[in-house]
Design a protein around this motif. Structure first.
Motif, short mmCIF file in Angstrom:
data_model
loop_
_atom_site.label_atom_id
_atom_site.label_comp_id
_atom_site.label_asym_id
_atom_site.label_seq_id
_atom_site.Cartn_x
_atom_site.Cartn_y
_atom_site.Cartn_z
N ARG A 15 0.84 -1.19 0.00
CA ARG A 15 0.00 0.00 0.00
C ARG A 15 0.87 1.23 0.00
O ARG A 15 1.91 1.22 0.61
CB ARG A 15 -0.90 0.00 1.23
CG ARG A 15 -2.01 -0.96 1.06
CD ARG A 15 -2.98 -0.83 2.21
NE ARG A 15 -3.68 -2.10 2.30
CZ ARG A 15 -3.96 -2.71 3.42
NH1 ARG A 15 -3.67 -2.17 4.56
NH2 ARG A 15 -4.57 -3.86 3.41
N PRO A 16 0.55 2.28 -0.64
CA PRO A 16 -0.74 2.63 -1.19
C PRO A 16 -0.91 2.23 -2.65
O PRO A 16 -1.84 2.69 -3.30
CB PRO A 16 -0.75 4.15 -1.05
CG PRO A 16 0.67 4.55 -1.21
CD PRO A 16 1.46 3.42 -0.61
N GLY A 17 -0.06 1.41 -3.22
CA GLY A 17 -0.20 1.00 -4.61
C GLY A 17 0.88 1.63 -5.46
O GLY A 17 1.53 2.59 -5.09
N LYS A 18 1.06 1.07 -6.66
CA LYS A 18 2.16 1.49 -7.52
C LYS A 18 2.06 2.92 -8.00
O LYS A 18 3.05 3.64 -8.03
CB LYS A 18 2.35 0.52 -8.67
CG LYS A 18 1.13 0.32 -9.52
CD LYS A 18 1.33 -0.84 -10.48
CE LYS A 18 0.01 -1.22 -11.10
NZ LYS A 18 0.09 -2.47 -11.81
N ARG B 130 4.09 8.52 -7.52
CA ARG B 130 3.79 9.93 -7.21
C ARG B 130 4.56 10.39 -5.97
O ARG B 130 5.07 11.51 -5.92
CB ARG B 130 2.29 10.12 -6.99
CG ARG B 130 1.50 10.15 -8.27
CD ARG B 130 0.05 10.60 -8.01
NE ARG B 130 -0.70 10.49 -9.23
CZ ARG B 130 -1.46 9.45 -9.56
NH1 ARG B 130 -1.57 8.42 -8.74
NH2 ARG B 130 -2.11 9.43 -10.70
N ASN B 131 4.64 9.52 -4.97
CA ASN B 131 5.40 9.86 -3.76
C ASN B 131 6.88 10.06 -4.06
O ASN B 131 7.53 10.94 -3.50
CB ASN B 131 5.23 8.78 -2.69
CG ASN B 131 3.85 8.77 -2.07
OD1 ASN B 131 3.13 9.75 -2.13
ND2 ASN B 131 3.48 7.65 -1.48
N GLN B 132 7.42 9.24 -4.95
CA GLN B 132 8.82 9.38 -5.33
C GLN B 132 9.05 10.72 -6.02
O GLN B 132 10.04 11.41 -5.76
CB GLN B 132 9.27 8.22 -6.23
CG GLN B 132 9.23 6.87 -5.57
CD GLN B 132 10.07 6.82 -4.31
OE1 GLN B 132 11.26 7.13 -4.33
NE2 GLN B 132 9.46 6.45 -3.20
N ARG B 133 8.15 11.08 -6.91
CA ARG B 133 8.26 12.37 -7.61
C ARG B 133 8.13 13.53 -6.60
O ARG B 133 8.89 14.49 -6.66
CB ARG B 133 7.20 12.51 -8.68
CG ARG B 133 7.22 13.91 -9.30
CD ARG B 133 6.20 14.12 -10.34
NE ARG B 133 6.77 13.63 -11.58
CZ ARG B 133 6.07 13.20 -12.59
NH1 ARG B 133 4.77 13.17 -12.52
NH2 ARG B 133 6.64 12.80 -13.69
N SER B 134 7.19 13.43 -5.67
CA SER B 134 7.01 14.48 -4.66
C SER B 134 8.25 14.64 -3.79
O SER B 134 8.51 15.73 -3.29
CB SER B 134 5.81 14.16 -3.77
OG SER B 134 4.62 14.19 -4.52
N ALA B 135 8.99 13.56 -3.64
CA ALA B 135 10.22 13.60 -2.85
C ALA B 135 11.39 14.16 -3.66
O ALA B 135 12.52 14.19 -3.17
CB ALA B 135 10.56 12.19 -2.34
N LEU C 38 5.20 -1.88 -18.98
CA LEU C 38 4.64 -1.10 -17.88
C LEU C 38 3.19 -0.72 -18.17
O LEU C 38 2.85 -0.44 -19.31
CB LEU C 38 5.45 0.21 -17.70
CG LEU C 38 6.85 0.07 -17.13
CD1 LEU C 38 7.63 1.36 -17.33
CD2 LEU C 38 6.78 -0.31 -15.66
N PRO C 39 2.37 -0.65 -17.14
CA PRO C 39 0.99 -0.19 -17.35
C PRO C 39 0.99 1.27 -17.82
O PRO C 39 1.83 2.07 -17.42
CB PRO C 39 0.35 -0.31 -15.97
CG PRO C 39 1.24 -1.22 -15.19
CD PRO C 39 2.60 -1.06 -15.76
#
Length: 95
Positions: A5-8, A13-18, A55-56
């Motif tokens: 969680r929270p999913g791919k 998005r979290n990686q980009r925000s970081a 990749l999706p």
């Protein structure tokens, strides 16, 4: 593939925000040829898809750069480990 969680999509998005650059390897229209990929100058996440399914689309759409590895001849794809190694070599500024 294993995701928690929270999913791919949320993870990317979290990686980009970081502040991380997101680079995906995929055969899609308008993908950047590997030879034009700039070396990493910031923390970078490399996304590799399934060897048969890739990749999706929703993950590809989150990438800052989508890279393809041009090939000559009849082959349509590389082993995912080989493809990842080639892109990491380029991101390291070694080619």
């Amino acid at each position: 593939m294993h995701w928690v969680r929270p999913g791919k999509e949320a993870w990317v998005r979290n990686q980009r925000s970081a502040g991380r650059r997101i680079v995906a390897i995929e055969l899609v229209e308008d993908a950047l040829p590997l030879s034009l990929l700039d070396p990493a100058r910031e923390p970078t996440v490399l996304l590799l898809g399934h060897e048969h399914h890739g990749l999706p689309r929703e993950i590809i759409d989150l990438a800052d750069d989508v890279v393809e590895i041009p090939m000559i001849g009849r082959g349509a794809s590389l082993n995912v480990a080989v493809a990842g190694s080639l892109v990491l070599y380029r991101l390291a500024g070694l080619s």
